[in-house]
Scaffold this active site. Structure first.
Site, PDB file in Angstrom:
ATOM      1  N   THR A  13       0.837  -1.211   0.000  1.00 10.70           N
ATOM      2  CA  THR A  13       0.000   0.000   0.000  1.00 10.70           C
ATOM      3  C   THR A  13       0.872   1.262   0.000  1.00 10.70           C
ATOM      4  O   THR A  13       0.684   2.163  -0.826  1.00 10.70           O
ATOM      5  CB  THR A  13      -0.897   0.001   1.261  1.00 10.70           C
ATOM      6  N   LYS A 108       6.234   2.068  12.768  1.00 10.50           N
ATOM      7  CA  LYS A 108       6.264   2.479  14.185  1.00 10.50           C
ATOM      8  C   LYS A 108       6.568   1.317  15.098  1.00 10.50           C
ATOM      9  O   LYS A 108       7.167   1.478  16.158  1.00 10.50           O
ATOM     10  CB  LYS A 108       4.952   3.148  14.619  1.00 10.50           C
ATOM     11  N   ASP A 202      -1.298  -0.364  18.138  1.00  6.42           N
ATOM     12  CA  ASP A 202      -0.708   0.537  17.145  1.00  6.42           C
ATOM     13  C   ASP A 202      -0.675   1.975  17.680  1.00  6.42           C
ATOM     14  O   ASP A 202       0.328   2.681  17.539  1.00  6.42           O
ATOM     15  CB  ASP A 202      -1.522   0.448  15.839  1.00  6.42           C
ATOM     16  N   LYS A 206       2.690   4.517  18.548  1.00 12.13           N
ATOM     17  CA  LYS A 206       2.866   5.908  18.110  1.00 12.13           C
ATOM     18  C   LYS A 206       2.999   6.846  19.315  1.00 12.13           C
ATOM     19  O   LYS A 206       3.819   7.770  19.305  1.00 12.13           O
ATOM     20  CB  LYS A 206       1.686   6.316  17.228  1.00 12.13           C
ATOM     21  N   GLY A 303      -3.516   5.207   4.894  1.00  9.73           N
ATOM     22  CA  GLY A 303      -3.698   5.157   3.443  1.00  9.73           C
ATOM     23  C   GLY A 303      -2.376   5.341   2.719  1.00  9.73           C
ATOM     24  O   GLY A 303      -1.450   5.972   3.246  1.00  9.73           O
TER      25      GLY A 303
END
Ligand SMILES: NC(=O)c1ccc[n+]([C@@H]2O[C@H](COP(=O)([O-])OP(=O)(O)OC[C@H]3O[C@@H](n4cnc5c(N)ncnc54)[C@H](OP(=O)(O)O)[C@@H]3O)[C@@H](O)[C@H]2O)c1
Length: 426
Positions: A13, A108, A202, A206, A303
């Protein structure tokens, strides 16, 4: 001027979007970097898969399956790690730095877990490790907190750090949790296995990277309270509408006299809060500090193309040789639990439709002095299988004490209630 040659590890992606962007903006990139950028190699897991790269991609790379060969190629100036995972990227980044190459990554997880080792190694070898795309995708938050705000303590950080979760919470207004996750997968925002996102891990990765810069020390993930959005339902969103509250998964950093509270938790925010209106896959970070008051940065948090923008910006910084400063590692500041601050909580419990049940729930809450401000059992939430939801608004209480009270529910209720409790941040 000699080209800056990169090897791209990963063409999924983000990697796919990076090659598209580099091809579409080759002239502008060369101007900004002061020299042409060439993609000399691309590495994927399965080179036999049919794939296309733009015909005008500078460098005309071969697509191969051996990352080590690419990293050891003496003609490569930097590796751009866009494969994901933790252990293989850790080795690749190590090797690249030892080989005298700069590294750009959007990963990350590898930096939240192995940051001490990799940042120290980069410092030791005088190499740069750029990772802007790893936090909040298109939002240049790392540059802002490293260079764009005055040095000195940031007292509070509140962040919507996972675009997938924010998208899912938005879909919960109309769909069940399972349908909302499916909708995120169809939009290309969630993995086939969405666990890392919906469990809050996730976001914790971060938050740890942001806190590392703001606190100037390493932040071990295992010290943070991390809660996700599993089990939330349209009933919870509806409660929010009735009370003018928005449901968000928040990463929080709060300096207090005792250390720094750090954690990830689903929270209700009043509609007047700067992050309450952040929708879809957007990320947003609210910083609060005495010199500048408050500052909000917001943009696409997931994205291919939004992430590729930050990756390409980092490639250009690397090509120019822009210095990057690393926060100190090693000293762990005292980390406290954000759940230790008393706030109002929303509570949803599934209870059997029998006499005396409410008194048993109230008794468990009273055992830890949790005060009930309001309680309702909306008619449209009735479940005809004999189990009904009740919703409770508490007076301010620590999350830890509320959890203790819930653990005092009797055995019969313990097996049925599946409590959902959400902090109401003021
Ligand atoms: N997607 C996002 O919105 C987003 C946003 C911010 C950051 N990120 C981060 O960016 C990174 C990449 O994410 P993505 O969504 O682009 O992943 P992805 O779509 O799954 O693509 C991964 C790519 O890496 C290749 N790859 C995986 N393991 C490999 C290995 N051992 N050796 C060689 N190649 C390997 C895969 O090869 P094959 O094609 O052969 O399978 C694929 O091309 C992750 O660290 C992610 O956390 C993603």
């Amino acid at each position: 001027m000699e080209s800056y040659r990169i090897a791209l590890l990963g063409l999924g992606t983000v990697g796919g979007a990076v090659v598209e962007l580099l091809a579409a903006t080759r002239k502008e990139c060369a101007e900004r970097a002061g020299r042409p950028i060439e993609v000399s190699r691309i590495v994927v897991r399965d080179p036999s898969k049919n794939r296309t790269v733009p015909a005008d991609l500078p460098g005309h790379p071969t697509i191969r399956g051996d990352a080590i060969e690419a990293i050891e190629d003496p003609n490569i100036d930097a590796i751009v790690e866009l494969a994901g995972g933790t252990e293989a990227p850790r080795e690749w980044i190590r090797l690249a730095i030892e080989q005298g190459k700069d590294v750009i990554t959007a990963n990350k997880a590898v930096l939240a877990i192995h940051g001490d080792e990799l940042f120290d190694l980069a410092k030791e070898h005088g190499r740069s490790l750029y990772y802007e795309a790893s936090v909040a995708a298109a939002v240049p938050i790392l540059q802002v907190i490293q260079q764009g705000i005055p040095a000195g303590p940031v007292d509070r950080l509140t962040g919507i750090l996972n675009g997938t979760c924010n998208f899912i919470l938005g879909r919960l207004e109309e769909l069940s949790f399972e349908e909302s996750v499916k909708s995120a997968q169809q939009a290309g925002l969630a993995e086939a296995d969405p666990t890392l996102d919906i469990s809050g891990i996730d976001s914790a990765h971060k938050l740890a990277l942001l806190a590392r810069i703001l606190l100037g020390c390493s932040v071990p993930i295992e010290k943070l309270r991390v809660e996700g959005i599993e089990g939330l339902s349209p009933h919870d969103i509806e409660f929010g509408w009735e009370h003018d509250l928005s449901l968000k998964l928040l990463g929080m950093m709060r300096r207090n006299g005792d250390g720094t509270a750090l954690g990830v938790m689903p929270c209700f925010l009043p509609s007047s809060h700067p992050l309450a209106s952040v929708r879809d896959e957007d990320n947003a970070v609210l910083l609060e500090a005495a010199p500048f008051g408050s500052l909000v940065l917001q943009g696409k948090g997931a994205g291919g193309m939004p992430t590729a923008g930050s990756v390409v910006a980092d490639i250009l910084r690397a090509a120019r040789g822009d210095a990057i400063s690393y926060p100190a590692s090693g000293t762990v500041e005292k980390i406290t639990d954000p759940g230790a601050t008393p706030v109002r909580h929303y509570l949803r419990l599934e209870v059997p439709d029998r006499h005396g049940v409410l008194a048993r729930v109230a008794g468990a809450l009273a055992s830890e002095q949790v005060g009930i401000a309001a309680l309702d059992q909306p008619e449209n939430l009735l479940d005809f299988a004999g189990v009904v939801p009740i919703r409770i608004l508490t007076h301010p209480v620590e999350t830890t004490r509320l959890d203790l009270a819930l653990s005092h529910l009797d055995e019969d209720l313990q097996s049925i209630t599946r409590p959902v409790r959400i902090r109401i941040e003021e």
